[in-house]
Design an enzyme around this catalytic site. Structure first.
Site, PDB file in Angstrom:
ATOM      1  N   GLY A 697       0.914  -1.223  -0.038  1.00 42.77           N
ATOM      2  CA  GLY A 697       0.094  -0.038   0.051  1.00 42.77           C
ATOM      3  C   GLY A 697       0.840   0.984   0.091  1.00 42.77           C
ATOM      4  N   SER A 698       0.279   2.302  -0.230  1.00 41.74           N
ATOM      5  CA  SER A 698       1.002   3.699  -0.195  1.00 41.74           C
ATOM      6  C   SER A 698      -0.016   4.549   0.519  1.00 41.74           C
ATOM      7  CB  SER A 698       1.031   4.311  -1.837  1.00 41.74           C
ATOM      8  OG  SER A 698       1.827   3.224  -2.571  1.00 41.74           O
ATOM      9  N   GLY A 702       4.860   7.747   2.150  1.00 42.21           N
ATOM     10  CA  GLY A 702       5.702   6.682   1.661  1.00 42.21           C
ATOM     11  C   GLY A 702       4.912   5.311   1.281  1.00 42.21           C
ATOM     12  N   LYS A 719       8.144   0.198   5.701  1.00 36.43           N
ATOM     13  CA  LYS A 719       7.585   1.174   5.342  1.00 36.43           C
ATOM     14  C   LYS A 719       8.718   2.132   4.722  1.00 36.43           C
ATOM     15  CE  LYS A 719       4.880   5.174   6.963  1.00 36.43           C
ATOM     16  NZ  LYS A 719       4.091   5.892   8.275  1.00 36.43           N
ATOM     17  N   ASP A 827      -4.775   9.738  13.934  1.00 35.46           N
ATOM     18  CA  ASP A 827      -5.064   9.204  12.710  1.00 35.46           C
ATOM     19  C   ASP A 827      -5.631   7.763  12.618  1.00 35.46           C
ATOM     20  OD1 ASP A 827      -5.547   9.501   9.885  1.00 35.46           O
ATOM     21  OD2 ASP A 827      -3.351   9.021   9.367  1.00 35.46           O
TER      22      ASP A 827
END
Length: 879
Positions: A697-698, A702, A719, A827
C-alpha cells in the site's frame, strides 16, 4: 548289343560325374580360389576353420568364446549350428557380442554354411574373397561392424544361393558390383550407411525376387534405374541420403502393387510428384523430403494406409491460396501419424479440413512456408498431437484457448509469425511439454503463472514480443529447464524472482532488453550449470553478487547497459571456460584485472565505465595511480575508524541514557524492543528491489512493501519514506519517537529503523514492522476491496467485529494511560488497523502522533510530528 548298351550306360554315368566335377572345379578356377587357402577334408575341416576364425579375434571379449575348445564337439560351441546328417557347420551366429578382429579367410572352408551372421560386433578390415566359395550360403549379415574395403564381386559367383545380403552400417567403399544382377534368388539387399559411390547398376532390374532394396546414406550418384520400377515383388525402396539426380517422370508406370516403403529423401531429384506414385495404395511410409521437387501435391486420397508423409525441404507449392488442398484428401486416412510439409513454398490459409484429421495424428510440421490466416480454433480436435510446428510462417491472430486440449503435446513451435493477443492460461494444461517457442511475434500481456504446471519443460523462448508485467515466480519453479530460458526483448518489469535458484540445471538464461530492476538475486549463483547468462539492457543495480563465483562453467556473461556498480569481481579471472564478458555501460569502479578472460581484448568489453582503470593496454583504460590508490585506501581506513569510533560513542551514550531511564522509570514501563540489524542492501534484497508485486500500500509519506529476509526467511513489512514529500522526515522522527519505548499486544511491533543512503547516494529512511498476514480492517469492511487474490469475498462475523473493536480499545487505553508519556494517535481509521493471522487487531502508522508532556496539559512542536492540522483531512471514518 546288350553288353554294349550296359557299357554305354556305365560310360554315360561316368561322363556325367566327370562333367559335374569339371563344372565344380571350373567354378573354383573362375573365382581364382582353388589354391588360395588350405583345404582340409572331412569333418575336421569345419573345426579347423572355426579355430582359425577364433584366432583372428582379439581383445578382452575373447572369453565369450571359452566354449570353443577340445573338451566338447565343435557343433556344441557357442553360436555354431550343425546339420544332423553330415555334422557339418550350417550356421555361424555370433550377434551383438562386441567381438573385435578381422574375418578369417578360413571361413570359406565351411562349405555347408548356409547362414553367417555377425551383427553388432567390431570386425574390421575387408570381407574375405573366400566367402565367395560358399555356394550354399543363403544369408550373409555383417550389419553394424567396421568392415572396410570394397564389396567382393565374386559374392555373386554361385548366384542361386543368396536370399539376403546385408552389410549396412560399416565403412565399405567402392561401388555396387553389377554382378549382383546375377543373384536371381536375392530377396533382400541392404547396403545402407557406408561410403559407397558410383551408380546403382541397371542390372539390378533383373532381380525379380527382390523385396527390399536399401542403399540409403551413401554417396551414390547417377539416376535411379527405371527398370527397378518393374520389380513387382518389391516392398521397400530406400535410396535416401545420396546424390541421385533425375526426375520421377509423370508417365512412369509403377508396377509395384505391394510397395509399402518408398524413400528418396536427401537427394537431388527434381520435377513434380508423379500421380502414379500416389496410386500405390499399399504405401505405409512415403519420404520425398530434401529434394528439388516443385509444383502442387496431387491427391493422396488412395494412400489410405499411409502412416508417414514427408514432403519437407522441397520447392512444392506456388505461395498462394489452395496450395494445401491436398490436406483434405487425407481426412479419411485413419492411420496417419506423421505429416511433415515444412520448408516449402506453400501459401494460403490452413484449410478447415485439418480439424477433421484422424485423432491418431502425432506430428504436424508446416514450418517455414508462407501460410497465412489464423490458427484454427478446432485444431484442438487433434488431441494426440505430440509435435506441432508452425514456425516461420505468416500466421496472425491469437493462440486459441483450445490449445490446452493438446495434453500430450511435447513440442509447441509458433515462433516467427504475427501472432497477437495474450498467451492463453490454458497453456498450463500442456503438462507433457518439453519445448515451447513463441518468439518473434506480437504477443502481449503477462506471462501466465500456469506455465509452472509444465514440469517437463526443457527449453522455453518467449523473446521478441510485447510481454509486460513481472516475471511470475512459477516460471522459475521448473527444475526440468536445462537447455535454455529466453525472455529477452520484451517489456517485463520488476526484479528477478527469488525462485530463480530452482533453475539448477539451466544451461542458458536470457532476459536481455527488458525493464527489469532491483538487485541481482544472490541466489542466482545456485544455477550452477549456467553456460550463458545475458542480463544486458535492463535497470539492475548494485554489485555483481559474490555468489556468482559458483558459476564456473560460464562461457558467456553479458550485464552491459544496466546500473550495476562496485568493483569488477576478481573471481571472473578464474573462469577458465569464459569466452565472452561484457560489462559495458555500468558504474563499475576500481582496477580491472589483466588475467583470465580480461587478457583477451576480443572477449572482454568494459567501455562506458568511467571509473575503471588498469587492465591490458588494448582496453584503453586510464592508468591506475598508485598514489591515488594508496590515498584512497588511507581515506577509506580513516573513514572506517571514524565510523567505528562514532558508533561506539553513540552506543555508549545510548547505554548511559538507558541505564538512567531504567533508574528513573518504574518497573511497569513498556519493555524495550529487540533490535534487528538490517541495512539498505538487505532490505532491497528482501523486497526484491522494491518490486511492484511486493507493494502492500501507499500513503502520504511513503509506501509499504512485503519482504522476506534472506538470512532467516522471516516475513516483514517495510515502510519506505518518500523524503521528497513535505513532512516525511518529521513523520519518520515522530514514529520513531512514538514507538521506541512502547510495546503492546494490540500495537504493530516495530523491528528496526533504517536511516542512511541508497546506491545512488540519496537519503533513505525506512521502518521495519512485523508482517500482518490479513491486511487492514478496511479491506475486510468495504465491498470494493474485500476480496482476496482468488476473488473470494472476505467477511467479518459480528463477534470478530466486536473483538477487533475491543483490541483497538485496549491499545488506545494503553497509549493514553499506561505509557511513560501519553501518546495520541491522531489518525485512527480502518486502514491503520491491521489484522494478524489470528484476526487480532493492531494499531499502526504513528507518523502523525502527538506525544504529550508529563503534566498532559502542555506540549510543544518538538514533541509532535508536524504542526497544524493532523489526521486524514476532510474525512472521519464512520466505523
Amino acid at each position: 548289343m546288350e553288353l554294349s548298351r550296359k557299357h554305354m550306360e556305365v560310360f554315360n554315368s561316368f561322363f556325367l560325374v566327370y562333367v559335374k566335377v569339371i563344372i565344380f572345379l571350373s567354378c573354383f578356377n573362375l573365382l581364382g580360389l582353388a589354391t588360395s587357402s588350405p583345404v582340409v577334408g572331412g569333418n575336421d575341416t569345419d573345426r579347423q576353420a572355426l579355430l582359425q576364425f577364433k584366432a583372428k579375434i582379439t581383445g578382452y571379449r575373447l572369453k565369450v568364446m571359452e566354449s570353443w575348445n577340445s573338451s566338447i564337439h565343435f557343433c556344441q560351441w557357442r553360436g555354431v549350428t550343425c546339420g544332423r546328417k553330415h555334422r557339418r557347420v550350417t550356421k555361424l551366429e555370433l550377434q551383438h557380442l562386441k567381438l573385435s578382429g578381422s574375418l578369417s579367410p578360413y571361413v570359406g572352408n565351411m562349405s555347408f554354411l548356409r547362414e553367417l551372421s555377425l551383427v553388432g560386433n567390431r570386425f574390421y578390415n575387408k570381407i574375405p574373397q573366400e566367402i565367395g566359395r560358399l555356394r550354399r550360403l543363403q544369408i550373409l549379415d555383417l550389419t553394424n561392424n567396421s568392415i572396410s574395403g570394397e564389396i567382393p564381386s565374386n559374392l555373386s559367383a554361385c548366384s542361386k544361393a543368396y536370399s539376403s545380403l546385408s552389410v549396412r552400417n560399416n565403412d565399405l567403399r567402392g561401388s555396387i558390383p553389377p554382378s549382383f544382377g546375377n543373384l536371381s534368388s536375392l530377396e533382400e539387399l541392404r547396403l545402407e550407411s557406408n561410403g559407397l559411390t558410383g551408380i546403382i547398376p541397371e542390372a539390378l532390374g533383373r532381380l525379380t525376387n527382390l523385396s527390399f532394396f536399401m542403399v540409403a546414406e551413401n554417396a551414390i550418384s547417377g539416376i535411379f534405374p527405371t527398370a527397378m520400377f518393374n520389380l513387382s515383388n518389391i516392398l521397400a525402396i530406400d535410396i535416401g541420403g545420396n546424390k541421385i539426380q533425375g526426375t520421377l517422370h509423370f508417365d512412369l508406370e509403377i508396377t509395384m502393387p505391394n510397395l509399402e516403403f518408398f524413400s528418396i529423401w536427401g537427394n537431388q531429384i527434381s520435377g513434380q510428384i508423379p500421380i502414379a506414385l500416389c496410386n500405390a495404395s499399399s504405401l505405409d511410409i512415403l519420404q520425398l523430403n530434401n529434394n528439388r521437387l516443385t509444383g502442387n501435391v496431387p491427391s493422396l486420397e488412395k494412400l489410405d494406409k499411409l502412416s508417414e508423409l514427408q514432403l519437407g525441404a522441397n520447392a512444392l507449392g506456388r505461395g498462394r491460396e489452395g496450395d494445401l488442398n491436398f490436406f483434405c484428401t487425407l481426412v479419411n486416412n485413419t492411420k496417419l501419424l506423421n505429416l511433415y510439409v515444412g520448408v516449402n513454398n506453400f501459401g494460403g490459409a490452413l484449410p478447415k479440413c485439418i480439424s477433421n484429421f484422424s485423432s491418431t495424428l502425432l506430428h504436424l510440421s508446416i514450418y517455414q512456408n508462407k501460410i497465412s490466416g489464423r490458427i484454427l480454433d478446432r485444431i484442438g480436435n487433434l488431441i494426440k498431437l505430440e509435435i506441432l510446428d508452425a514456425s516461420q510462417n505468416q500466421l496472425s491472430g491469437p493462440i486459441p484457448f483450445d490449445i490446452g486440449r493438446h495434453q500430450k503435446l511435447q513440442r509447441f513451435f509458433f515462433d516467427n509469425n504475427f501472432l497477437s493477443g495474450t498467451i492463453p492460461y490454458s497453456i498450463g494444461n500442456l503438462t507433457m511439454l518439453i519445448e515451447v517457442n513463441l518468439a518473434f511475434n506480437n504477443l502481449q500481456g503477462s506471462i501466465p503463472s500456469s506455465i509452472g504446471h509444465c514440469q517437463n519443460l526443457l527449453a522455453m523462448s518467449l523473446s521478441h514480443n510485447n510481454l509486460s508485467g513481472p516475471i511470475p515466480p512459477q516460471a522459475f519453479e521448473l527444475p526440468s529447464l536445462s537447455i535454455f530460458l529466453d525472455l529477452k526483448s520484451n517489456y517485463l518489469t520488476g526484479g528477478l524472482p527469488l525462485t530463480v535458484e530452482k533453475l539448477k540445471n539451466l544451461g542458458a538464461f536470457r532476459v536481455s532488453r527488458n525493464r527489469l530492476s532491483g538487485l541481482l538475486p544472490n541466489n542466482l549463483g545456485s544455477c550452477v550449470r549456467l553456460e550463458a547468462l545475458f542480463l544486458e539492457g535492463n535497470l539492475f543495480e548494485g554489485p555483481i553478487p559474490s555468489s556468482l563465483s559458483s558459476l564456473r562453467g560460464l562461457v558467456a556473461l553479458d550485464v552491459s547497459d544496466n546500473n550495476l556498480s562496485g568493483e569488477v569481481p576478481e573471481f571472473l579471472v578464474s573462469f577458465g571456460a569464459l569466452k565472452y564478458l561484457n560489462l559495458s555501460f555500468n558504474d563499475f569502479d576500481g582496477v580491472i584485472p589483466s588475467e583470465g578472460v580480461f587478457k583477451n581484448k576480443s572477449a572482454t568489453f568494459v567501455e562506458g565505465n568511467n571509473n575503471l582503470c588498469g587492465g591490458i593496454p588494448e582496453l584503453h583504460l586510464s592508468r591506475c595511480n598508485s598514489k591515488t590508490s594508496s590515498d584512497t585506501s588511507l581515506k577509506l581506513k580513516v573513514a572506517i575508524i571514524v565510523v567505528i569510533l562514532g558508533v561506539t560513542l553513540v552506543f555508549s551514550c545510548l547505554l548511559i541514557l538507558w541505564f538512567r531511564k531504567k533508574k528513573e522509570q518504574p518497573t511497569t514501563t513498556c519493555a524495550e524492543n529487540s533490535i534487528l540489524q538490517l541495512s539498505y542492501q538487505s532490505i532491497l534484497r528482501a523486497t526484491d528491489g522494491f518490486s511492484i508485486q511486493n507493494l502492500l500500500g501507499s500513503g502520504s509519506f511513503g509506501s509499504v512493501y512485503k519482504g522476506i529476509l534472506e538470512e532467516s526467511g522471516a516475513i516483514i513489512a517495510v515502510k519506505v519514506l518518500n523524503l521528497l514529500n513535505r513532512g516525511a522526515s518529521r513523520s519518520f522522527l515522530a514514529e520513531c519517537e512514538a514507538l521506541r519505548n512502547i510495546r503492546h499486544r494490540n500495537l504493530v511491533k516495530v523491528l528496526t529503523a533504517i536511516s542512511g543512503v541508497d546506491y545512488r547516494g540519496n537519503d533513505f529512511k525506512a521502518l521495519v514492522y512485523e508482517f500482518m498476514e490479513y491486511g487492514s480492517l478496511e479491506e475486510w469492511l468495504h465491498q470494493s476491496i474485500n476480496r482476496n487474490e482468488s476473488g473470494i469475498m472476505r467477511n467479518l462475523s459480528f463477534f470478530q467485529r466486536v473483538n477487533v473493536a475491543i483490541d483497538v480499545a485496549y491499545a488506545l487505553e494503553y497509549l493514553h494511560h499506561h505509557c511513560e508519556t501519553t501518546i495520541i494517535h491522531c489518525d485512527l481509521k480502518p486502514s491503520n488497523i491491521l489484522l494478524d493471522q489470528e484476526m487480532v487487531g493492531h494499531i499502526s502508522d504513528f507518523g502523525l502522533a502527538k506525544i504529550l508532556s508529563s503534566d498532559r496539559l502542555n506540549y510543544s512542536t518538538n514533541q509532535s510530528s508536524s504542526i497544524g492540522l493532523r489526521g486524514t483531512i476532510g474525512y472521519a471514518p464512520p466505523e
